[in-house]
Design an enzyme around this catalytic site. Structure first.
Site, PDB file in Angstrom:
ATOM      1  CE  LYS A  68     -28.362  39.319  -4.099  1.00  0.00           C
ATOM      2  NZ  LYS A  68     -29.071  38.602  -3.561  1.00  0.00           N
ATOM      3  CB  SER A  69     -30.216  36.321 -10.394  1.00  0.00           C
ATOM      4  OG  SER A  69     -31.017  36.794  -9.110  1.00  0.00           O
ATOM      5  NE  ARG A 109     -30.757  31.805 -12.400  1.00  0.00           N
ATOM      6  CZ  ARG A 109     -30.374  32.038 -11.058  1.00  0.00           C
ATOM      7  NH1 ARG A 109     -30.058  33.081 -10.464  1.00  0.00           N
ATOM      8  NH2 ARG A 109     -32.385  32.096 -10.598  1.00  0.00           N
ATOM      9  NE  ARG A 111     -34.664  33.923   2.883  1.00  0.00           N
ATOM     10  CZ  ARG A 111     -33.869  33.922   1.726  1.00  0.00           C
ATOM     11  NH1 ARG A 111     -32.586  34.504   2.134  1.00  0.00           N
ATOM     12  NH2 ARG A 111     -34.359  34.270   0.762  1.00  0.00           N
ATOM     13  CB  SER A 114     -39.653  30.895  -5.948  1.00  0.00           C
ATOM     14  OG  SER A 114     -38.717  30.616  -5.763  1.00  0.00           O
ATOM     15  CG  ASP A 172     -35.358  40.228  -5.205  1.00  0.00           C
ATOM     16  OD1 ASP A 172     -35.338  39.899  -4.172  1.00  0.00           O
ATOM     17  OD2 ASP A 172     -34.326  39.711  -5.508  1.00  0.00           O
ATOM     18  CE  LYS A 214     -37.973  37.070  -1.936  1.00  0.00           C
ATOM     19  NZ  LYS A 214     -37.871  35.826  -3.272  1.00  0.00           N
ATOM     20  NE  ARG A 259     -35.752  41.461   1.568  1.00  0.00           N
ATOM     21  CZ  ARG A 259     -34.784  41.240   0.135  1.00  0.00           C
ATOM     22  NH1 ARG A 259     -35.428  41.533  -0.665  1.00  0.00           N
ATOM     23  NH2 ARG A 259     -33.211  41.080   0.700  1.00  0.00           N
ATOM     24  NE  ARG A 270     -32.953  42.696  -3.110  1.00  0.00           N
ATOM     25  CZ  ARG A 270     -31.113  42.628  -3.144  1.00  0.00           C
ATOM     26  NH1 ARG A 270     -30.663  43.945  -4.094  1.00  0.00           N
ATOM     27  NH2 ARG A 270     -31.038  41.141  -4.192  1.00  0.00           N
TER      28      ARG A 270
END
Ligand code: S3P
Length: 448
Positions: free
Chosen positions: A28-29, A33, A129, A174, A326, A353, A357, A401
C-alpha cells in the site's frame, strides 16, 4: 470510498488447517507513492503489481484531479503521465481521500509548495484523524490551511507561491509526516531537512532517489537526518511494487494459530523498516522460513513458509514499534493464543490510526475472553495457550486492520468470531476473503 456504504457484518469460524500458497497484493505504501511520484515526474511512469485497494485508487483519482494522466493498462498495471515538480494544476472539486491517511497526508505535502488551492475530505474515520501534524510543518514552507477544530478534515490548503525550504524535527515517529515534508521540499529551492528520532519506513527516500532526486540520510546523535535537494527534475520510472508485508501478516498469523497449517507466501517485501512483526513472531517461537532472499525493485524480498507453532509471549522492544506499527492488532490476536503475556509498549501512535487501535483491540479481545491491560501507550495481552473462547462481535470502527485481525482470530477460537463491519477491508486488501478462503479459512458475510 469506504465507509459510505451499509455495514458488512462478517463471521469467521474454526475449520481445518490452512494450506496452500497465498499471493499477496502490492504494498500500500509503495503504491500510493508510485502514483504521487509518477504524477510529479516528467514522462510516463509504468507501474506493475499496484495494490488496487480503495485507498490507492482514491490517490490515483486525486493525482488525475491535480493534472496527471492516470490510466489502468491491465490487471494491477497502471501508467501515469506526470506534470513534473511544481506542475500541479488546481483541482476543480474537493479531493476525497476516502479512508486513506497516507493518501491525504502525502498529497497535502506534494501540493503545499505550488501556488494552488485544494480542499480535502474523507470518510468518517479520516475526518476524525489529526491533520495538524501535517499542516504545521507545511506552514513552515509558506502553505496556509484552514480545517475544522484541531485541523481535522474537511480542510482547505493554499499552497505557497514562494516556498522556502525547511528544517524540521518530527515530533512523532511517522513516515507520513516525513514524507509530506520531503514531498513539499521538492518544489522549494535549496535543502529541506527532516529529522526523525527513530527510523520510520523509508519508501519515500528510496523512491525519490529512484526518480532522480538527491536524498541523503545521515545517522546523528538526534536520530536520522534526511536531506533533500529542492527542485530536481524527477524522471518517470518503471516500478514493480513489492507485495505488502502488512497484508501478508494476516495469513501468516492465521497459519501460526490454526493447528496443522502450512502456508507459502511468495515475494513478500522485507524492507527492515517494515519487517518488525516477523522478528517478533520468530522470537515468540514461530516456525517461519524466509526462502530465496533476494532484492527486487530496490527492496529486499523473500518467500515465506509458515507452519502452525506453539508460541510464547514476549516483551516487544518499543524501538521496534515504527517497523511494525500496523501489525500490533494482529500481533495482539496471536499473543492471545501464546503461552504467557506479551507486552507491547511505546505504541501511542496506535491511538491515531484509522481508529484508536489500542481501544478497539482491548474491547474486542475482552469480548472474546482474553485478559488485556492497557494504558496511554501500551497494551499487555495475557495469552491463553491456544484456549481462546471467541463468541463475541468486535466493532471495527471503519478500520480494515481491526476487521481482518478479528476475522483471523475466529479461525482458531472455540466459538465463531463476528465483526460488525468488514466493509473497510477493501481499502487495503480487497481479495482478503477469497485469498483466505482458498487457504481453507471459513470466513463469510453474515445473512448469506
Ligand atoms: C504509512 C505510514 C504509517 C502507517 C500507514 C502507512 C506510510 O503511518 O501506519 O499505514 O505509507 O507512510 P504513520 O506515518 O502515521 O506512522
Amino acid at each position: 470510498m469506504s465507509g459510505h456504504g451499509d455495514p458488512i457484518p462478517m463471521t469467521s469460524r474454526k475449520g481445518g488447517p490452512l494450506k496452500g500458497t497465498a499471493v499477496i497484493p502490492g504494498d500500500k505504501s509503495v503504491s500510493h507513492r508510485s502514483f504521487i511520484l509518477g504524477a510529479l515526474s516528467v514522462g510516463e511512469t509504468k507501474i506493475t503489481g499496484l495494490l488496487e485497494g480503495q485507498d490507492v485508487l482514491d490517490t490515483g483519482k486525486a493525482m488525475a484531479a491535480f493534472g496527471a494522466e492516470v490510466t489502468r493498462t491491465g490487471e494491477q498495471a497502471w501508467s501515469v503521465h506526470g506534470v513534473g515538480v511544481g506542475g500541479f494544476a488546481e483541482p476543480e472539486d474537493v479531493i476525497d481521500c476516502g479512508n486513506a491517511g497516507t493518501g491525504v497526508r502525502l498529497i497535502m505535502g506534494a501540493m503545499a509548495t505550488s501556488p494552488i488551492t485544494a480542499t480535502f475530505t474523507g470518510d468518517a474515520s479520516l475526518r476524525s484523524r489529526p491533520m495538524g501534524r501535517i499542516t504545521e510543518p507545511l506552514a513552515l514552507f509558506g502553505a496556509k490551511s484552514v480545517g475544522r477544530t484541531k485541523g481535522m478534515l474537511p480542510l482547505t490548503m493554499v499552497g505557497a507561491a514562494d516556498p522556502v525550504p525547511v528544517r524540521y524535527t518530527s515530533p512523532h515517529a511517522s513516515a507520513q509526516i516525513k514524507s509530506a515534508v520531503l514531498l513539499a521540499g521538492l518544489n522549494a529551492p535549496g535543502e529541506t531537512v527532516l529529522i526523525e528520532r527513530e527510523a520510520t519506513r523509508d519508501h519515500s527516500e528510496r523512491m525519490l532517489r529512484g526518480f532522480g532526486a538527491q536524498v541523503e540520510t545521515m545517522k546523528t546523535a538526534a536520530g536520522f537526518e534526511i536531506t533533500l535537494q529542492g527542485q530536481p527534475e524527477l524522471v518517470a520510472q518503471t516500478i514493480a511494487v513489492p507485495r505488502d508485508p502488512s497484508s501478508a501478516a494476516f495469513p501468516v498469523c492465521a497459519a501460526l494459530i490454526v493447528e496443522g497449517s502450512e502456508v507459502v507466501l511468495p515475494n513478500i517485501g522485507l524492507n527492515p523498516t517494515r519487517a518488525g512483526l516477523f522478528d517478533t513472531l520468530v522470537e515468540m517461537g514461530a516456525d517461519i522460513a524466509f526462502e530465496n532472499r533476494r532484492e527486487e525493485g530496490g527492496e529486499p524480498v523473500a518467500d515465506l513458509r509458515v507452519k502452525a507453532s506453539s508460541l510464547s509471549g514476549v516483551e516487544v522492544p518499543p524501538s521496534r514499534a515504527p517497523s511494525m506499527i500496523d501489525e500490533y492488532p494482529i500481533l495482539s490476536v496471536v499473543a492471545s493464543f501464546a503461552k504467557g503475556k506479551t507486552v507491547m509498549r511505546g505504541v501511542a501512535e496506535l491511538r491515531v490510526k484509522e481508529c484508536d487501535r489500542i481501544d478497539a483491540m482491548v474491547v474486542g479481545l475482552r469480548a472474546m475472553g482474553v485478559t488485556v491491560e492497557d494504558g496511554p501507550d501500551y497494551m499487555i495481552v495475557h495469552g491463553r495457550e491456544g484456549d481462546v473462547e471467541g463468541g463475541g462481535t468486535a466493532k471495527t470502527h471503519l478500520d480494515h486492520r481491526i476487521a481482518m485481525s478479528f476475522l483471523c482470530m475466529g479461525l482458531a477460537t472455540k466459538k465463531p468470531v463476528s465483526v460488525d463491519d468488514g466493509g473497510a477491508i477493501v481499502t487495503s486488501f480487497p481479495i482478503f476473503n477469497d485469498l483466505m478462503g482458498n487457504l481453507g479459512a471459513q470466513i463469510s458475510r453474515d445473512n448469506h
